[in-house]
Scaffold this motif. Structure first.
Motif, PDB file in Angstrom:
ATOM      1  N   ARG A 394       0.820  -1.222   0.000  1.00 45.35           N
ATOM      2  CA  ARG A 394       0.000   0.000   0.000  1.00 45.35           C
ATOM      3  C   ARG A 394       0.851   1.268   0.000  1.00 45.35           C
ATOM      4  NH1 ARG A 394      -1.878   3.880  -0.911  1.00 45.35           N
ATOM      5  NH2 ARG A 394      -3.908   4.809  -0.373  1.00 45.35           N
ATOM      6  N   VAL A 395       1.921   1.258   0.755  1.00 49.57           N
ATOM      7  CA  VAL A 395       2.747   2.462   0.868  1.00 49.57           C
ATOM      8  C   VAL A 395       3.523   2.756  -0.420  1.00 49.57           C
ATOM      9  CG1 VAL A 395       4.861   1.376   1.778  1.00 49.57           C
ATOM     10  CG2 VAL A 395       4.246   3.703   2.484  1.00 49.57           C
ATOM     11  N   HIS A 396       3.649   1.772  -1.316  1.00 47.23           N
ATOM     12  CA  HIS A 396       4.366   1.992  -2.567  1.00 47.23           C
ATOM     13  C   HIS A 396       3.681   3.040  -3.446  1.00 47.23           C
ATOM     14  CE1 HIS A 396       6.352  -2.283  -2.359  1.00 47.23           C
ATOM     15  NE2 HIS A 396       6.537  -1.565  -1.274  1.00 47.23           N
ATOM     16  N   CYS A 397       2.397   3.265  -3.214  1.00 43.29           N
ATOM     17  CA  CYS A 397       1.672   4.295  -3.962  1.00 43.29           C
ATOM     18  C   CYS A 397       1.960   5.695  -3.425  1.00 43.29           C
ATOM     19  CB  CYS A 397       0.171   4.043  -3.912  1.00 43.29           C
ATOM     20  SG  CYS A 397      -0.354   2.460  -4.600  1.00 43.29           S
ATOM     21  N   ILE A 398       2.660   5.764  -2.296  1.00 42.31           N
ATOM     22  CA  ILE A 398       2.917   7.045  -1.629  1.00 42.31           C
ATOM     23  C   ILE A 398       4.379   7.468  -1.742  1.00 42.31           C
ATOM     24  CG2 ILE A 398       2.878   8.236   0.611  1.00 42.31           C
ATOM     25  CD1 ILE A 398       0.581   6.342   1.416  1.00 42.31           C
ATOM     26  N   LEU A 399       5.287   6.536  -1.476  1.00 44.73           N
ATOM     27  CA  LEU A 399       6.697   6.937  -1.379  1.00 44.73           C
ATOM     28  C   LEU A 399       7.412   6.887  -2.727  1.00 44.73           C
ATOM     29  CD1 LEU A 399       7.983   3.909  -1.533  1.00 44.73           C
ATOM     30  CD2 LEU A 399       7.517   3.922   0.909  1.00 44.73           C
ATOM     31  N   GLU A 400       8.668   7.314  -2.705  1.00 47.53           N
ATOM     32  CA  GLU A 400       9.490   7.492  -3.916  1.00 47.53           C
ATOM     33  C   GLU A 400       8.796   8.443  -4.894  1.00 47.53           C
ATOM     34  OE1 GLU A 400      12.191   6.514  -3.249  1.00 47.53           O
ATOM     35  OE2 GLU A 400      12.518   4.371  -3.026  1.00 47.53           O
ATOM     36  N   GLY A 401       8.082   9.417  -4.348  1.00 50.31           N
ATOM     37  CA  GLY A 401       7.228  10.302  -5.123  1.00 50.31           C
ATOM     38  C   GLY A 401       5.830   9.709  -5.156  1.00 50.31           C
ATOM     39  N   SER A 402       4.871  10.427  -4.596  1.00 53.00           N
ATOM     40  CA  SER A 402       3.502   9.898  -4.566  1.00 53.00           C
ATOM     41  C   SER A 402       2.995   9.711  -5.990  1.00 53.00           C
ATOM     42  CB  SER A 402       2.578  10.849  -3.803  1.00 53.00           C
ATOM     43  OG  SER A 402       2.365  12.029  -4.555  1.00 53.00           O
ATOM     44  N   ASN A 403       1.991   8.877  -6.141  1.00 55.32           N
ATOM     45  CA  ASN A 403       1.465   8.629  -7.488  1.00 55.32           C
ATOM     46  C   ASN A 403       0.764   9.843  -8.071  1.00 55.32           C
ATOM     47  OD1 ASN A 403       2.603   6.143  -7.427  1.00 55.32           O
ATOM     48  ND2 ASN A 403       0.693   4.982  -7.386  1.00 55.32           N
ATOM     49  N   GLU A 404       0.369  10.788  -7.219  1.00 54.99           N
ATOM     50  CA  GLU A 404      -0.123  12.063  -7.737  1.00 54.99           C
ATOM     51  C   GLU A 404       1.001  12.827  -8.431  1.00 54.99           C
ATOM     52  OE1 GLU A 404      -2.887  10.299  -5.209  1.00 54.99           O
ATOM     53  OE2 GLU A 404      -0.827  10.860  -4.658  1.00 54.99           O
ATOM     54  N   ILE A 405       2.192  12.777  -7.853  1.00 50.86           N
ATOM     55  CA  ILE A 405       3.353  13.419  -8.488  1.00 50.86           C
ATOM     56  C   ILE A 405       3.730  12.682  -9.769  1.00 50.86           C
ATOM     57  CG2 ILE A 405       5.801  13.956  -8.218  1.00 50.86           C
ATOM     58  CD1 ILE A 405       3.922  15.828  -6.682  1.00 50.86           C
TER      59      ILE A 405
END
Length: 418
Positions: A394-405
Motif C-alpha cells: 500500500r505504501v508503494h503508492c505514496i513513497l518514492e514520489g507519490s502517485n499524484e506526483i
C-alpha cells in the motif's frame, strides 16, 4: 553457496555469474513454469539464473521469517547480509569500488524475486541500493572507496533523507540547512519517514546550502554516530515493519565538507536521479508481492470448497484470477521497459519510470487486495501472507514520489512542446 566478499574480489559481477552457473536449483519457484505469468519470460539465460538465485534465497531465507519480522518489527540484519553476499547489496554500482556492476533491468529482476519472500525487507534493500548508487555515481573517489565496499556487503546500511515534516511532495522546499564553518558543514533541521533510520550507518542527506528552490540543495553524507544527529521514536506503521522509520534530527551536526556528494547545488538533481531508479525498484517489489499473492490465491482456489465444489470451478473467480494475471504481466512489462530505458539513457526515461511506478504500484496493490478477497475471512488473518503483501504494497503508492506526483510528471512530459 559460499559468500562473496566484494572487498576481496576482482569482479563481483563475474563471480556472481560464475556462481549461478554452478548452483543446482530445486523446483523453480514460479507458478506453473511456462505459464502466462512466469516471471522469467523475456529474460536471457544469465538473467534467469540470477533470478533463480534470488527466488531460492527468498524461499529459503525470507519467506519462513516474513511473518515474524512483521509482527515483532525485526530488522533482519544477518539475512540482508546473506543477500549481500550474493551480490545484492550494491547491484548496479560500478565494480571498481566493489559493486556488482549489473544493469537496472537485472536489479528489477532481483528485487521482484526477493519480494516474493518478503516485500518489506526487499523494499529496504532497494532503498539501500539507491543510496549506494548515488554515492558511487556522484561521490568522490575517496567517498566511493570508503563506503561502496561496506555498503555492497551490507556491513554498513544506508538511508535516504529527502522528505521533511513540512516538505513531502514539494521536496524542493526543504529547509534542513548546512552552513559552512571552517572545513565543515554545520547541519540543522529534521527529516521524516526515513526508512532504516536509527539502524542505518549512513544517511544520504539532502540539505540547503544556498538559495531557495532546487538549485540551493546539496547532498551530504552523515555518519550514524556524528554528534548532533539524533532519532525520534520508532513509528508504528501499517506495513513495512521489518525496517524502522523515525524522525532524523540534526542539531548543529558537524560533518566535513569532504562529505559533499557531487558539487554544491547539485543535490536536488542527485535526489531526482536516484528516485528514477528508486521508482523502478519499489515497483519491482510490488511485482514480487503481487506474483506471490496470485500464486497463493490460485492454490487456495484449488483446495477451498464452497457449495460442494472447489472455488476454482466458479467462473467469477476464474475471471478475477485472469484479470489479476493480466494486471501483473502488464505491470511487469512497464517496469522492465522503464528499467531498460534508464539503462540506455533514453531521454524519456523520467516519464517512463514515473508511468511504470504509477501503474505497477496501483495495479499490484489491487492484485494483493483481490487475493485477500479470494481467501475470504482467512485472508484477513495474519496467519496468511496475503494480508501482509497487501499492507506492505500500500505504501508503494505514496513513497518514492507519490502517485499524484507521477501523474504530474507524465502529464508535463506530454504537454511539453518539442
Amino acid at each position: 553457496m559460499a559468500s562473496l566478499c566484494v572487498r576481496h574480489l576482482p569482479s563481483v559481477s563475474r563471480m556472481l555469474r560464475k556462481c549461478v552457473k554452478h548452483v543446482v536449483f530445486g523446483q523453480r519457484r514460479t507458478m506453473l513454469t511456462g505459464s502466462c505469468i512466469d516471471m522469467s519470460h523475456g529474460l536471457n539465460e544469465e538473467q534467469v539464473q540470477i533470478q533463480q538465485m534470488a527466488l531460492d534465497f527468498a524461499k529459503n531465507e525470507m519467506a519462513p521469517n516474513m511473518q515474524k519480522w512483521d509482527e515483532e518489527e525485526i530488522f533482519p540484519v544477518e539475512t540482508m547480509r546473506k543477500a549481500a553476499s550474493l551480490g545484492f547489496g550494491a547491484v548496479y554500482c560500478d565494480e571498481a569500488f566493489g559493486g556488482t556492476g549489473l544493469s537496472r533491468l537485472d536489479a528489477s529482476v532481483i528485487f521482484e524475486a526477493l519480494a516474493t519472500g518478503c516485500c518489506s525487507t526487499t523494499a529496504y534493500i532497494s532503498i539501500h541500493n539507491m543510496c549506494a548508487w548515488m554515492v558511487d555515481e556522484f561521490g568522490s573517489d575517496e567517498l566511493r572507496s570508503k563506503w561502496i565496499p561496506e555498503l555492497a556487503t551490507m556491513d554498513k546500511f544506508a538511508s535516504y533523507c529527502l522528505t521533511e515534516p513540512g516538505a513531502g511532495s514539494d521536496a524542493a522546499s526543504l529547509i534542513t540547512s548546512a552552513r559552512k564553518d571552517g572545513s565543515d558543514y554545520v547541519i540543522n533541521g529534521a527529516k521524516a519517514f526515513i526508512s532504516g533510520s536509527g539502524a542505518s550507518d549512513l544517511y544520504v542527506l539532502m540539505c540547503r546550502t544556498g538559495q531557495p528552490g532546487p538549485k540551493g540543495v546539496s547532498c551530504v553524507l552523515v555518519e550514524k554516530d556524528t554528534p548532533g544527529l539524533s532519532f525520534g521514536k520508532k513509528e508504528k506503521k501499517v506495513g513495512w515493519n521489518s525496517h524502522p522509520a523515525r524522525i532524523v534530527s540534526f542539531d548543529d551536526c558537524r560533518v566535513p565538507q569532504s562529505n559533499l556528494v557531487g558539487v554544491e547545488g547539485q543535490g536536488f538533481s542527485i535526489a531526482m536521479r536516484g528516485l528514477n531508479g528508486g521508482r523502478i525498484n519499489v515497483a519491482s517489489s510490488s511485482l514480487g508481492a503481487a506474483h506471490a499473492s496470485i500464486e497463493q490465491a490460485r492454490d487456495h482456489m484449488k483446495v477451498r470448497k464452497q457449495f460442494n465444489q472447489p472455488l476454482e470451478n466458479f467462473q467469477y473467480l476464474q475471471f478475477r484470477l485472469a484479470e489479476m494475471a493480466t494486471q501483473l504481466v502488464a505491470s511487469r512489462l512497464m517496469v522492465r521497459n522503464a528499467a531498460q530505458a534508464l539503462d540506455r539513457g533514453d531521454p524519456n526515461s523520467v516519464a517512463l519510470c514515473s508511468m511504470a511506478k504509477l501503474f505497477a504500484t496501483e495495479e499490484c496493490f489491487k492484485i494483493c487486495n483481490d487475493a485477500l478477497q479470494i481467501f475470504g475471512g482467512y485472508g484477513y488473518l495474519k496467519d496468511y501472507p496475503v494480508q501482509q503483501y497487501m499492507r506492505d504494497t500500500r505504501v508503494h503508492c505514496i513513497l518514492e514520489g507519490s502517485n499524484e506526483i507521477m501523474r504530474m510528471i507524465v502529464s508535463r512530459d506530454l504537454l511539453t512542446e518539442r
